[in-house]
Enzyme design. Structure first.
Site, short mmCIF file in Angstrom:
data_model
loop_
_atom_site.label_atom_id
_atom_site.label_comp_id
_atom_site.label_asym_id
_atom_site.label_seq_id
_atom_site.Cartn_x
_atom_site.Cartn_y
_atom_site.Cartn_z
N TYR A 251 0.83 -1.21 0.00
CA TYR A 251 0.00 0.00 0.00
C TYR A 251 0.87 1.27 0.00
O TYR A 251 0.34 2.37 0.02
CB TYR A 251 -0.95 0.01 1.19
CG TYR A 251 -1.93 -1.15 1.16
CD1 TYR A 251 -3.01 -1.13 0.30
CD2 TYR A 251 -1.74 -2.26 1.96
CE1 TYR A 251 -3.89 -2.19 0.23
CE2 TYR A 251 -2.62 -3.33 1.91
CZ TYR A 251 -3.69 -3.29 1.05
OH TYR A 251 -4.56 -4.34 0.98
N TYR B 146 -11.58 -1.08 -0.62
CA TYR B 146 -11.61 -0.65 0.79
C TYR B 146 -10.30 0.00 1.20
O TYR B 146 -10.22 0.64 2.25
CB TYR B 146 -11.96 -1.83 1.71
CG TYR B 146 -10.78 -2.62 2.23
CD1 TYR B 146 -10.10 -3.52 1.42
CD2 TYR B 146 -10.35 -2.48 3.54
CE1 TYR B 146 -9.03 -4.24 1.90
CE2 TYR B 146 -9.27 -3.20 4.03
CZ TYR B 146 -8.61 -4.08 3.21
OH TYR B 146 -7.53 -4.79 3.69
N ARG B 147 -9.26 -0.09 0.35
CA ARG B 147 -7.92 0.31 0.74
C ARG B 147 -7.06 0.17 -0.50
O ARG B 147 -7.27 -0.74 -1.30
CB ARG B 147 -7.46 -0.68 1.81
CG ARG B 147 -6.13 -0.50 2.45
CD ARG B 147 -5.94 -1.70 3.38
NE ARG B 147 -4.78 -1.57 4.24
CZ ARG B 147 -4.33 -2.53 5.04
NH1 ARG B 147 -4.97 -3.69 5.09
NH2 ARG B 147 -3.28 -2.35 5.81
#
Lengths: 117, 523
Positions: free
Chosen positions: B90, B463-464
């Protein structure tokens, strides 16, 4: 005082100085190695203890037992610093906020400790 | 590596700001060498330069953070707070906006545990291993919930809606009370913490009036300096059922079998239905199986499955609590699968007093799953594409087929899982890549954008996501001319008029840096 005695005395004195000095140096070193061991467990073992990612990947390249960095005898401080700060393979780079230069030096002392080599 | 100051600042002005930060934390905790900039970059990024930080600063107290925030306002320097910076896939420690100063909170490691009430109050630098060691050392009868790669921060993971494998696995839902430094340097405590010395800060989430905990989750509205978290009592027993399934299309009935168990609260942990590569990529490398480019053909997939005796899909469920309850629950769950073509079933049981089960289901931190980044050899990495779906078998299967076809089209090996929530599925698709293969890396960005676009057509949002795609994903949340994004940015500009805190996080841009939003082309 005979010359022989003086020589002997001087020799004993020198031996004592060496012994005391040696044991002092050795105590410092042992303390550093012990602190390095603690830091290794805190900062590195998550990947480099048994079952960790690093150990799993190194087991593909090293003979049994040598996948654990703590068992290795071929590590040197320059290589350790390069791997930690530069990353190697899957290993991410470790920043100074997480492992300071002083901490890295202690970890390095542990991984290259003399009594094991 | 050239020093890149934040946008709008000269090198000289940036260096003045760094000296000001050093006056707060000391020279040794301001990091501005090329090596430092590299260590705070994202080693998984498709293009590391796009998110190269200008420097990093590592405070150790809340007061130091407040002082740095005030100086950042004065010098107009954007900060990118990280807890431990291990959010690999991420963005890791790297900032969204190039040249930002990483605010590294990994030195902040205070832990308080309320054993009786089963709560912890942790600072951002506390990792899952730190908390686990603390619990073990003090013989505290509480279990953690840990993510599959547990080297990260307890606080950071909950703030990014990370997940674990026990009944406490929805980490963000277990947050109870935060302490936050606001963008103007003010300090606020949420929930009952708003009252001085309240003994209920970690016991009741909402306090009085609006409850703000989620406002600081996946946001850039404040710097969380303490996080309250509920923890699970060590259960009397943990009973497990592991299942393997033979065919890709089994997914539909597996989802429809598990969904009601989750919805009705019989199955309280979120099991994940994972594809064969999830195990194979951890245990082996691709070269051991196949030496050609393109997605693995079915014959190779079959060979891998035979070798490890695994299904196309696997599912692991765990039940926690008194034996009477866990055994009864296992019975109900087994009954739900009666008559279904399950390839294999394995039962397990752990009881208090048994040796600890060294698995994430028992809340024991692990890192070995990230061995999968070595699947292609070379400098491996991954990003995750994780749309949220309804807990419905037909819809899950359709999404799987669409995604699988795209993996094949782009010549990537499918690595997907369907984590069953109470009423939704988080469909986590890992894209494993080799950074030493430029041709593959050129495909990854187009592949990812295509997946986002496909999902959007069906109303499925992520969601991310990784730094590179924060704008893209924020843009897909488009109801009423992106009213939610507009609200977020109204709040952002009101709280942070100088835009110093994590500009671009989750696609939320302060006015000062709005021109850096990128929803279409390259990051």
């Amino acid at each position: 005082m005979s010359r022989l005695f003086r020589i002997r005395a001087a020799g004993i004195g020198a031996a004592l100085i060496l012994a005391v000095g040696g044991s002092l140096a050795s105590a410092d070193e042992r303390q550093d190695v012990e602190r390095g061991r603690e830091l290794y467990r805190e900062k590195c073992a998550m990947c480099h203890a048994a079952g960790g990612m690093g150990t799993g990947l190194l087991s593909r390249r090293y003979p049994k037992g040598q996948e654990l960095l703590e068992n290795r005898t071929d590590l040197d401080p320059a290589f350790i610093a390069t791997a930690v700060r530069g990353g190697i393979g899957n290993m991410p780079r470790i920043a100074r906020g997480e492992v300071s230069d002083a901490e890295l030096a202690l970890i390095s002392k542990y991984l290259t400790r003399r009594e094991r080599n | 590596m050239a020093l890149v100051p934040p946008p709008g600042l000269t090198v000289a002005a940036f260096e003045r700001a760094l000296r000001a930060f050093a006056s707060v934390v000391g020279d040794e905790w301001v990091f501005a060498t090329d090596e430092d900039r590299a260590t705070y970059s994202d080693h998984f990024a498709i293009d590391e330069e796009a998110h190269r930080p200008g420097a990093a600063v590592a405070p150790i107290t809340v007061e130091e953070i407040q002082a740095i925030v005030r100086l950042a306002n004065e010098h107009k320097v954007p900060l990118w707070p990280i807890s431990r910076g291990k959010n690999f896939g991420y963005g890791g420690a790297a900032p969204r906006l190039r040249g930002s100063v990483v605010l590294d909170l990994s030195r902040m490691k205070k832990i308080e545990v309320d054993v009786e009430n089963g709560t912890a109050l942790v600072e951002p630098g506390v990792g899952f291993y730190d908390l686990y060691d603390y619990i073990q050392r003090n013989k505290i009868p509480l279990w953690l919930s840990v993510p599959g790669n547990s080297w990260g921060s307890v606080c950071g993971n909950a703030l990014d809606r990370g997940v674990g494998y026990t009944t406490y696995g929805d980490h963000t839902s277990k947050i109870c009370g935060l302490e936050v430094v606001l963008p103007d340097g003010d300090l606020v405590r949420t929930g009952m913490g708003a009252m001085s010395n309240a003994p209920t800060w970690q016991l009741y989430r909402y306090g009085y009036g609006p409850a703000w905990d989620q406002m600081f989750v996946q946001s850039n509205f404040g710097i969380v300096t303490k996080l309250g978290l509920w923890m699970m009592r060590e259960p009397e027993t943990m009973v497990g059922i592991d299942m393997e399934f033979d065919k890709p299309d089994d997914l539909e009935w597996i989802v429809d079998t598990v969904a009601p168990l989750r919805r009705e609260g019989i199955l309280q942990q979120s099991p994940s239905i994972g594809s064969w590569l999830r195990g194979a990529a951890v245990l082996t490398t691709r070269a051991e199986w196949y030496d050609k480019p393109g997605a693995l053909p079915d014959s190779v997939i079959d060979a891998i499955r035979r070798k490890f005796n695994m299904g196309w899909w696997s599912l692991s469920m765990r039940f926690y609590g008194p034996e009477e309850i866990t055994e009864a629950t296992a019975k109900v769950v087994r009954r739900a699968f009666n008559g279904r073509p399950v390839l294999s079933i394995k039962d397990s049981k752990w009881k208090q007093g048994d040796p600890p089960e060294l698995s994430a289901w028992a809340g024991v931190p692990i890192t070995f799953p990230l061995q999968n980044a070595n699947w292609h050899g070379g400098r491996g990495g991954h990003i995750g594409f994780s749309p949220v779906l309804p807990a419905n078998g037909r819809l899950a299967l359709e999404q799987f087929h669409r995604t699988y076809a795209r993996y094949k089209e782009f010549g990537m090996d499918y690595h997907g899982s369907f984590a069953m929530g109470e009423r939704h599925i988080t469909n986590v698709n890992q894209v494993l890549f080799n950074k030493d293969d430029p041709e593959m890396m050129a495909r990854v960005d187009r592949f990812f954008r295509t997946l986002v676009e496909d999902a959007k057509k069906y109303g499925y949002g992520e969601y991310r996501t990784h730094l590179d795609y924060m704008d893209l994903v924020a843009w897909t949340y488009d109801f009423n001319d992106r009213a939610l994004l507009r609200l977020n940015e109204k709040v952002k500009n009101a709280l942070d008029p100088n835009g110093i805190l994590a500009p671009g996080k989750s696609g939320i841009w302060p006015a000062r840096y709005a021109e850096h939003r990128d929803v279409g082309g390259k990051a």
